[in-house]
Design an enzyme around this catalytic site. Structure first.
Site, PDB file in Angstrom:
ATOM      1  CG  HIS A 152     155.398  -8.175  42.040  1.00 23.36           C
ATOM      2  ND1 HIS A 152     155.749  -6.902  42.420  1.00 23.36           N
ATOM      3  CD2 HIS A 152     155.402  -8.934  43.173  1.00 23.36           C
ATOM      4  CE1 HIS A 152     155.956  -6.885  43.728  1.00 23.36           C
ATOM      5  NE2 HIS A 152     155.747  -8.104  44.204  1.00 23.36           N
ATOM      6  CB  CYS A 153     160.372 -11.210  40.935  1.00 21.17           C
ATOM      7  SG  CYS A 153     161.350 -12.632  41.477  1.00 21.17           S
ATOM      8  N   PRO A 154     158.270 -12.275  43.550  1.00 23.79           N
ATOM      9  CG  PRO A 154     157.293 -14.327  44.075  1.00 23.79           C
ATOM     10  CD  PRO A 154     157.528 -13.396  42.927  1.00 23.79           C
ATOM     11  CG  ASN A 157     158.996  -7.366  48.682  1.00 19.97           C
ATOM     12  OD1 ASN A 157     157.850  -7.464  48.253  1.00 19.97           O
ATOM     13  ND2 ASN A 157     159.295  -6.628  49.734  1.00 19.97           N
TER      14      ASN A 157
END
Length: 377
Positions: A152-154, A157
């Protein structure tokens, strides 16, 4: 109930802060390069045209791939991996883990599953109430099971998985190209402005075109080089790492925790060789490799699986006559999972038969390979 809903909405809103930050930096870099550098600083018309053409190409490809990575919805398991209503009720009523596993084993008997938990059990998500397909994991940030989840890449998002992993790789590639182009073309003006700033207090400093440039242009050009160089270093390391993962056909999760098959854990269990690993992500048609359009092979539910535990990119020959060796027969896989390997075997068998050395090929639906492994002392 209401406070939890409000808290969830606040979390979703805060999750967009990194994306908004990147968008603001990109918008500022566009203004600084096009207006402050190309229009106010560079005096040569020819150089302005060349710089602007290459800049807008890298900018468009970067924004396009970034947009696709953010707004491509992660792929989820299909309905066939959901338990039937009666089985779900029995599973929820059952308190013993052994009985629950029996229910899952019966439900998964007709599914193309080859990975297990570390304890050898069927991978089941209690949150989503689905049997997890191979390489599928539950994302706590997205609150859903994602097919071939990588991470999951912030900064986007979004969860990076089967549906947008190619877009994520292209996003890294074009952002690196964007930053490298800016840093390379701004470097000479950065050096000149930096020198002028150090000589600003000198009394008899000769004037030139750069000194007559707007004072705020100096700040934008100087800061633009620092930002571009900083992002180059960080993106280069991340891009290199993911290229290595693509070459090995692994996800970030699988790089840290090897998938567990029926025969045990194998970090190279999905590796088919370098070329086929690249094709798994980018597809067979090379003309679409550099475009952020979905060309990845498969459906994200099933994947071709290699049949040996050794790394095929680093083969090791083992003599069967050596002592302290034991043979392990790998369980045959389904024809759909071994279509790539079966095609190669059929081609090799045909070539050897024409050459005068016919061999007896194994049936299409059953492949068993004996692997010589050192026994534990």
């Amino acid at each position: 109930m209401a406070p939890m809903h409000v808290l969830r909405c606040c979390q979703r809103g805060l999750a967009w802060i990194p994306v908004i930050f990147i968008a603001l930096v990109v918008c500022w870099s566009y203004y600084a390069y096009v207006v402050e550098l190309c229009i106010f600083t560079i005096t040569s018309i020819g150089k302005q045209v060349v710089y602007l053409i290459f800049f807008h190409f890298s900018f468009i490809m970067f924004v396009w791939s970034y947009w696709k990575t953010i707004f491509t919805k992660p792929a989820n398991p299909s309905k066939e991996f959901c338990l039937a209503k009666a089985e779900k009720e029995r599973y929820e009523k059952e308190e013993r883990p052994e009985s629950q596993q029996e229910i899952l084993c019966r439900a998964a008997a007709s599914l193309p599953l080859y990975t297990r938990t570390g304890a050898g059990a069927i991978r089941y998500c209690d949150r989503c109430q689905v049997i997890k397909p191979d390489r599928c994991h539950h994302c706590s940030a997205c609150d859903m099971c994602v097919l071939k989840m990588d991470h999951h890449c912030p900064w986007v998002n979004n969860c990076v998985g089967f549906s947008n992993y190619k877009f994520f790789i292209l996003f890294l590639a074009y952002s690196l190209l964007y930053c490298l182009f800016i840093a390379a073309t701004v470097l000479q003006y950065f050096i000149k402005f930096w020198t002028l700033c150090r000589r600003k207090s000198a009394e008899n400093c000769p004037k030139n075109d750069l000194q007559e440039t707007h004072s705020h242009a100096k700040f934008h050009v100087l800061f633009l080089f620092f930002v571009a160089a900083m992002f180059c270093i960080s993106i280069l390391s991340l891009f290199s790492y993911h290229l290595w993962l693509v070459g090995k056909n692994r996800s970030t999760i699988e790089a840290f925790r090897a998938p567990v098959f029926r025969t045990g854990s194998d970090k190279n269990g999905f590796s088919l060789g370098f070329r086929k690993n690249i094709a798994q992500v980018f597809g067979d048609q090379k003309k679409y490799w550099l475009l952020p359009v979905l060309t990845s092979q498969g459906d994200g539910l099933t994947f071709p699986t290699r049949l040996v535990n050794a790394d095929i990119e680093q083969p090791t020959a083992v003599s069967s006559s050596e002592p302290n060796k034991s043979e392990v027969i790998v369980s045959p896989l389904s024809e759909s999972h071994n279509r790539l390997l079966n095609n190669e075997q059929h081609t090799n068998s045909t070539v050897q038969h024409v050459a005068g050395s016919p061999i007896k090929s194994a049936p299409n639906d059953t492949i068993a390979i004996a692997i010589s492994m050192e026994s534990e002392s």
